[in-house]
Design a protein around this motif. Structure first.
Motif, PDB file in Angstrom:
ATOM      1  N   GLU A 126      -5.558   0.915  -7.773  1.00 13.97           N
ATOM      2  CA  GLU A 126      -5.822   0.122  -6.491  1.00 13.97           C
ATOM      3  C   GLU A 126      -5.944  -1.185  -6.960  1.00 13.97           C
ATOM      4  N   PHE A 237      12.377   4.581  10.622  1.00 16.89           N
ATOM      5  CA  PHE A 237      12.228   3.962   9.058  1.00 16.89           C
ATOM      6  C   PHE A 237      13.286   3.044   8.761  1.00 16.89           C
ATOM      7  N   MET A 240      12.189  -0.258   7.261  1.00 19.53           N
ATOM      8  CA  MET A 240      11.298   0.025   5.971  1.00 19.53           C
ATOM      9  C   MET A 240      12.335  -0.057   4.860  1.00 19.53           C
TER      10      MET A 240
END
Ligand code: 48F
Length: 259
Positions: A126, A237, A240
């Protein structure tokens, strides 16, 4: 040597060796959703050293949920060359110019395409901050830690990864640009958040606004909508995929890679 010792040694030595090697790369892509994975493949195709950091233990981001948990998503004809590059199958389904794609196939083949082209995907990592330099302000890397540390609520300092370009492909929250805005006021960047649904405009605008925020930091996918206050589009999509391809082209150009 006992098998147990062999296992531990191989896992730790190989991971540590690779993490050190990957701590300096050409491009760090943060987020292994559709835009991040698409960007990673096209960047790696240009022989750039590409590392994808993904906080979950899986890739695909919002693809896996399909269209509201139905296992199909929609693309339009502009996405077909990208689907072809990743060998993703699609089906014409009775509305001219639009196609349906299996969500499981899309997420796995985007990841396989990025990996096959040479990108490295690190799961469970992360990103919690940027690494910056001043005069002029530029982003030169990220600070990351294992997602399990966050989940456990432990106070642990992150590690550094440096790169020539960083891509915020973290989706609706635009995590990296939000950090830029909050912690580096000198950048003069605000993150208004995305607007309500308007699929056609969102699909167009998200590609148009894809690109560089400040030197070293680029934005792709739904992060673009959050950063520029654009509409959302639901489970279609094309935007994207084209956003991922466009950010790869922009970075390659800025890094002086022959087109
Ligand atoms: O959300 P996500 O799929 O982003 P995207 O590429 O695509 C959006 C679509 O899936 C969909 C949509 C369009 O139809 O509206 O939502 O813009 O993937 C973002 C990935 O980033 C990871 C997150 O787990 C997800 O897999 N991520 C988010 N924050 C971090 C992160 C972080 N701080 N560090 C690492 N990974």
């Amino acid at each position: 040597m006992e098998l147990e010792s062999i296992i531990t040694r191989l896992v730790v030595e190989e991971s540590a060796r690779e993490l050190v090697e990957l701590s300096e790369s050409d491009v760090l892509v943060v987020g292994a959703g559709p835009s991040g994975l698409t960007a990673a493949k096209y960047l790696a195709d240009k022989h750039l050293k590409v590392v994808v950091l993904e906080k979950r233990l899986s890739y695909g981001g919002g693809i896996g949920g399909g269209g509201s948990l139905f296992h199909k998503v929609v693309v339009d004809e502009r996405a077909l060359p990208v689907l072809g590059d990743f060998k993703v199958r699609y089906k014409a389904a009775g509305v001219a110019g639009y196609y349906v794609v299996d969500s499981a196939e899309l997420m796995s083949k985007l990841a396989a395409g990025a990996l096959d082209s040479g990108a490295k995907i690190i799961l469970g990592a992360e990103v919690e901050d940027l690494v910056v330099r001043d005069n002029p302000l530029r982003v030169v890397g990220v600070m990351f830690k294992w997602s399990a540390i966050t989940a456990a609520g432990l106070h642990v300092d992150p590690l550094f990864a440096l790169s020539r370009a960083v891509v915020d492909a973290t989706g609706h929250e635009a995590v990296l640009v939000s950090i830029l805005s909050r912690k580096n006021r000198v950048a003069g960047v605000a993150v208004p958040g995305e607007r309500s649904g308007f699929a056609e405009r969102a699909e167009r605008d998200v590609v148009e606004y894809t690109g560089r925020m400040v030197p070293g930091l680029y934005v792709a996918g739904m992060s673009v909508a959050a950063v520029h206050g654009l509409h959302r589009m639901g489970p279609i999509f094309t935007g994207m995929l084209l956003s991922g391809r466009k950010v790869a082209e922009a970075i390659a150009r800025d890094l002086g890679v022959p087109q």
